[in-house]
Scaffold this motif. Structure first.
Motif, PDB file in Angstrom:
ATOM      1  N   MET A   1      95.745  62.364 -21.920  1.00  0.00           N
ATOM      2  CA  MET A   1      95.025  63.623 -21.902  1.00  0.00           C
ATOM      3  C   MET A   1      94.297  63.791 -23.215  1.00  0.00           C
ATOM      4  O   MET A   1      94.855  63.583 -24.270  1.00  0.00           O
ATOM      5  CB  MET A   1      96.011  64.778 -21.675  1.00  0.00           C
ATOM      6  CG  MET A   1      95.347  66.142 -21.432  1.00  0.00           C
ATOM      7  SD  MET A   1      94.850  67.002 -22.924  1.00  0.00           S
ATOM      8  CE  MET A   1      96.415  67.234 -23.728  1.00  0.00           C
ATOM      9  N   THR A   2      93.019  64.175 -23.157  1.00  0.00           N
ATOM     10  CA  THR A   2      92.192  64.320 -24.343  1.00  0.00           C
ATOM     11  C   THR A   2      91.609  65.710 -24.386  1.00  0.00           C
ATOM     12  O   THR A   2      91.082  66.199 -23.376  1.00  0.00           O
ATOM     13  CB  THR A   2      91.029  63.299 -24.317  1.00  0.00           C
ATOM     14  OG1 THR A   2      91.568  61.996 -24.166  1.00  0.00           O
ATOM     15  CG2 THR A   2      90.212  63.378 -25.592  1.00  0.00           C
ATOM     16  N   LEU A   3      91.671  66.359 -25.549  1.00  0.00           N
ATOM     17  CA  LEU A   3      90.998  67.631 -25.743  1.00  0.00           C
ATOM     18  C   LEU A   3      89.611  67.358 -26.302  1.00  0.00           C
ATOM     19  O   LEU A   3      89.460  66.641 -27.288  1.00  0.00           O
ATOM     20  CB  LEU A   3      91.779  68.520 -26.713  1.00  0.00           C
ATOM     21  CG  LEU A   3      93.077  69.119 -26.149  1.00  0.00           C
ATOM     22  CD1 LEU A   3      93.796  69.872 -27.238  1.00  0.00           C
ATOM     23  CD2 LEU A   3      92.773  70.047 -24.996  1.00  0.00           C
ATOM     24  N   SER A  54      86.411  72.970 -16.828  1.00  0.00           N
ATOM     25  CA  SER A  54      85.221  73.012 -17.675  1.00  0.00           C
ATOM     26  C   SER A  54      85.053  71.753 -18.513  1.00  0.00           C
ATOM     27  O   SER A  54      84.082  71.623 -19.259  1.00  0.00           O
ATOM     28  CB  SER A  54      85.263  74.230 -18.601  1.00  0.00           C
ATOM     29  OG  SER A  54      86.381  74.155 -19.473  1.00  0.00           O
ATOM     30  N   GLY A  55      86.000  70.825 -18.422  1.00  0.00           N
ATOM     31  CA  GLY A  55      85.872  69.582 -19.158  1.00  0.00           C
ATOM     32  C   GLY A  55      86.462  69.617 -20.556  1.00  0.00           C
ATOM     33  O   GLY A  55      86.322  68.646 -21.307  1.00  0.00           O
ATOM     34  N   LEU A  56      87.127  70.716 -20.923  1.00  0.00           N
ATOM     35  CA  LEU A  56      87.780  70.765 -22.232  1.00  0.00           C
ATOM     36  C   LEU A  56      88.953  69.800 -22.292  1.00  0.00           C
ATOM     37  O   LEU A  56      89.320  69.307 -23.357  1.00  0.00           O
ATOM     38  CB  LEU A  56      88.284  72.186 -22.529  1.00  0.00           C
ATOM     39  CG  LEU A  56      87.217  73.296 -22.559  1.00  0.00           C
ATOM     40  CD1 LEU A  56      87.875  74.640 -22.791  1.00  0.00           C
ATOM     41  CD2 LEU A  56      86.190  73.011 -23.625  1.00  0.00           C
ATOM     42  N   LEU A 109      84.746  59.207 -12.584  1.00  0.00           N
ATOM     43  CA  LEU A 109      83.510  58.886 -13.292  1.00  0.00           C
ATOM     44  C   LEU A 109      83.505  59.496 -14.692  1.00  0.00           C
ATOM     45  O   LEU A 109      83.079  58.862 -15.666  1.00  0.00           O
ATOM     46  CB  LEU A 109      82.311  59.390 -12.489  1.00  0.00           C
ATOM     47  CG  LEU A 109      80.926  59.082 -13.052  1.00  0.00           C
ATOM     48  CD1 LEU A 109      80.712  57.579 -13.164  1.00  0.00           C
ATOM     49  CD2 LEU A 109      79.858  59.701 -12.149  1.00  0.00           C
ATOM     50  N   GLY A 110      84.010  60.711 -14.801  1.00  0.00           N
ATOM     51  CA  GLY A 110      84.046  61.364 -16.099  1.00  0.00           C
ATOM     52  C   GLY A 110      84.932  60.666 -17.106  1.00  0.00           C
ATOM     53  O   GLY A 110      84.768  60.842 -18.319  1.00  0.00           O
ATOM     54  N   SER A 111      85.847  59.823 -16.637  1.00  0.00           N
ATOM     55  CA  SER A 111      86.775  59.150 -17.545  1.00  0.00           C
ATOM     56  C   SER A 111      86.154  57.936 -18.213  1.00  0.00           C
ATOM     57  O   SER A 111      86.672  57.458 -19.214  1.00  0.00           O
ATOM     58  CB  SER A 111      88.049  58.737 -16.799  1.00  0.00           C
ATOM     59  OG  SER A 111      87.799  57.655 -15.915  1.00  0.00           O
ATOM     60  N   PHE A 112      85.050  57.402 -17.666  1.00  0.00           N
ATOM     61  CA  PHE A 112      84.461  56.241 -18.324  1.00  0.00           C
ATOM     62  C   PHE A 112      82.968  56.343 -18.598  1.00  0.00           C
ATOM     63  O   PHE A 112      82.339  55.357 -18.991  1.00  0.00           O
ATOM     64  CB  PHE A 112      84.780  54.923 -17.592  1.00  0.00           C
ATOM     65  CG  PHE A 112      84.429  54.866 -16.132  1.00  0.00           C
ATOM     66  CD1 PHE A 112      85.431  54.722 -15.196  1.00  0.00           C
ATOM     67  CD2 PHE A 112      83.114  54.891 -15.698  1.00  0.00           C
ATOM     68  CE1 PHE A 112      85.121  54.623 -13.840  1.00  0.00           C
ATOM     69  CE2 PHE A 112      82.800  54.792 -14.356  1.00  0.00           C
ATOM     70  CZ  PHE A 112      83.821  54.653 -13.426  1.00  0.00           C
ATOM     71  N   LEU A 134      81.465  67.197  -9.939  1.00  0.00           N
ATOM     72  CA  LEU A 134      81.511  66.693 -11.311  1.00  0.00           C
ATOM     73  C   LEU A 134      82.095  67.730 -12.265  1.00  0.00           C
ATOM     74  O   LEU A 134      81.734  68.905 -12.217  1.00  0.00           O
ATOM     75  CB  LEU A 134      80.114  66.294 -11.776  1.00  0.00           C
ATOM     76  CG  LEU A 134      79.489  65.096 -11.058  1.00  0.00           C
ATOM     77  CD1 LEU A 134      78.024  64.958 -11.462  1.00  0.00           C
ATOM     78  CD2 LEU A 134      80.248  63.814 -11.374  1.00  0.00           C
ATOM     79  N   THR A 135      82.995  67.283 -13.131  1.00  0.00           N
ATOM     80  CA  THR A 135      83.566  68.147 -14.158  1.00  0.00           C
ATOM     81  C   THR A 135      82.727  68.023 -15.422  1.00  0.00           C
ATOM     82  O   THR A 135      82.471  66.912 -15.882  1.00  0.00           O
ATOM     83  CB  THR A 135      85.018  67.732 -14.470  1.00  0.00           C
ATOM     84  OG1 THR A 135      85.795  67.844 -13.271  1.00  0.00           O
ATOM     85  CG2 THR A 135      85.621  68.621 -15.542  1.00  0.00           C
ATOM     86  N   PRO A 136      82.289  69.138 -15.990  1.00  0.00           N
ATOM     87  CA  PRO A 136      81.449  69.058 -17.198  1.00  0.00           C
ATOM     88  C   PRO A 136      82.133  68.287 -18.322  1.00  0.00           C
ATOM     89  O   PRO A 136      83.334  68.390 -18.534  1.00  0.00           O
ATOM     90  CB  PRO A 136      81.263  70.538 -17.585  1.00  0.00           C
ATOM     91  CG  PRO A 136      81.450  71.293 -16.307  1.00  0.00           C
ATOM     92  CD  PRO A 136      82.495  70.529 -15.545  1.00  0.00           C
ATOM     93  N   LYS A 137      81.328  67.503 -19.021  1.00  0.00           N
ATOM     94  CA  LYS A 137      81.812  66.735 -20.167  1.00  0.00           C
ATOM     95  C   LYS A 137      80.672  66.634 -21.174  1.00  0.00           C
ATOM     96  O   LYS A 137      79.548  66.293 -20.808  1.00  0.00           O
ATOM     97  CB  LYS A 137      82.246  65.333 -19.723  1.00  0.00           C
ATOM     98  CG  LYS A 137      82.678  64.429 -20.864  1.00  0.00           C
ATOM     99  CD  LYS A 137      83.132  63.070 -20.347  1.00  0.00           C
ATOM    100  CE  LYS A 137      83.574  62.152 -21.479  1.00  0.00           C
ATOM    101  NZ  LYS A 137      84.092  60.860 -20.982  1.00  0.00           N
TER     102      LYS A 137
END
Length: 329
Positions: A1-3, A54-56, A109-112, A134-137
């Motif tokens: 998990m990443t903030l 929200s991608g936080l 997709l958001g993970s890479f 899609l989750t914002p990043k």
């Protein structure tokens, strides 16, 4: 998990980050976080949900070597790909199945995809569904480029494809690059000449820099037909020619056979999609599949080495493994 680093000026963002840190890094319960922040438990729950949506917060699941679920491991062993099988109840409709697969693919997709990367996106029914989840990043100096044109004899197709590309770009704070050309040219020489134009060669150069390509397999049939077959992109004589050429599917409107070959298919000479020999050089090629009607095309794409990562529903995955086993008896 990443903030994910955020703008500290946003009060809600700051509270969400604080709640997420306490929940994920310190293993505090909702009740303990509520006491720490002097808010209600329901507020804590909303803050943590907001942090995820929200991608936080990014959550990644890693599988120890050799410990992947059986079907995923079978696909990995057979095709040398990274497979992600999405469990879906047998009773759901094809549309609901697609939605669940699209949701999983969007989170994966958001993970890479990250800063300083280029993502190529093929428009279509499946990618449109992925875009809704899609989750914002936050990224920097990232680009999302359209893989193939979308115009046809009935419509420009620009708004449909542009909405998908811009949706992906917006989710990642990336720069969108549309490709305002037809899906298929009337004459091969038109494509040859147009590809020399500086405005077009700039898009092609961006495609050549792709780190990630995201696509599905075009296929005729099923309750959720591929957009290229359902929206007037192909004339009857085109379909007849494709069948005569032994075509089983397409990636970004570039067609291939069951053995993975694509040379000698006449319609490819007029297609605006990427040359598949160069497409194979993209480091990560994420294929998203929902429905067994796409399996013939998927087998062809796998045979051609066009896929590195696969997201697929469990029923289709099981059928693919069974077909592979039968073919090698």
């Amino acid at each position: 998990m990443t903030l994910i680093p955020t703008d500290p000026g946003g009060a809600r963002i700051a509270e969400a980050v604080q709640a997420a840190r306490l929940y994920y890094f310190q293993d505090l319960t909702m009740a303990a976080i509520a006491r720490e922040l002097d808010v209600s438990r329901s507020t804590v729950s909303r803050l943590i949900s907001y942090a995820r949506s929200s991608g936080l917060v990014e959550i990644r699941i890693t599988t120890p070597q050799g410990r992947a679920p059986q079907v995923e491991q079978a696909l990995c062993d057979a095709y040398g790909i990274r497979a992600h099988v999405v469990p879906v109840a047998e009773s759901v409709s094809d549309l609901d199945r697609l939605d669940k697969v699209a949701l999983f693919a969007a989170r994966l997709l958001g993970s890479f995809f990250d800063s300083d990367m280029v993502m190529g996106v093929a428009w279509g029914t499946t990618l449109s569904a992925v875009g809704r989840h899609l989750t914002p990043k936050r990224t920097h100096n990232a680009h999302v480029v359209q893989l193939n044109g979308a115009g046809n004899t009935r419509t420009t197709g620009i708004s449909y494809a542009s909405d998908i590309v811009r949706g992906f770009a917006h989710a990642y704070g990336a720069r969108p690059q549309e490709f305002p050309v037809p899906a298929f040219f009337d004459h091969p020489e038109t494509r040859t000449h147009l590809w020399r134009e500086r405005s077009i060669s700039r898009v092609l150069a961006l495609q050549d820099r792709m780190d990630v390509a995201v696509f599905s397999i075009g296929a005729v049939g099923g309750q959720v037909p591929s957009h290229v077959y359902s929206a007037g992109y192909l004339e009857n004589e085109d379909v007849v020619a494709l069948r005569a050429d032994g075509v089983v599917g397409d990636i970004a409107t570039v067609f291939f056979r069951g053995d993975g070959s694509w040379d000698g298919i006449a319609l490819n000479e007029r297609a605006s999609g990427p040359f598949l020999d160069r497409f194979r050089e993209v480091p990560r090629r994420l294929c998203i599949i929902s429905g067994e009607e796409k399996l013939a095309g998927l087998r062809g794409a796998l045979a051609g080495g066009l896929v590195t990562d696969l997201v697929i529903d469990d029923l289709s995955a099981a059928a693919l493994v069974a077909q592979q086993a039968t073919a090698h008896r």
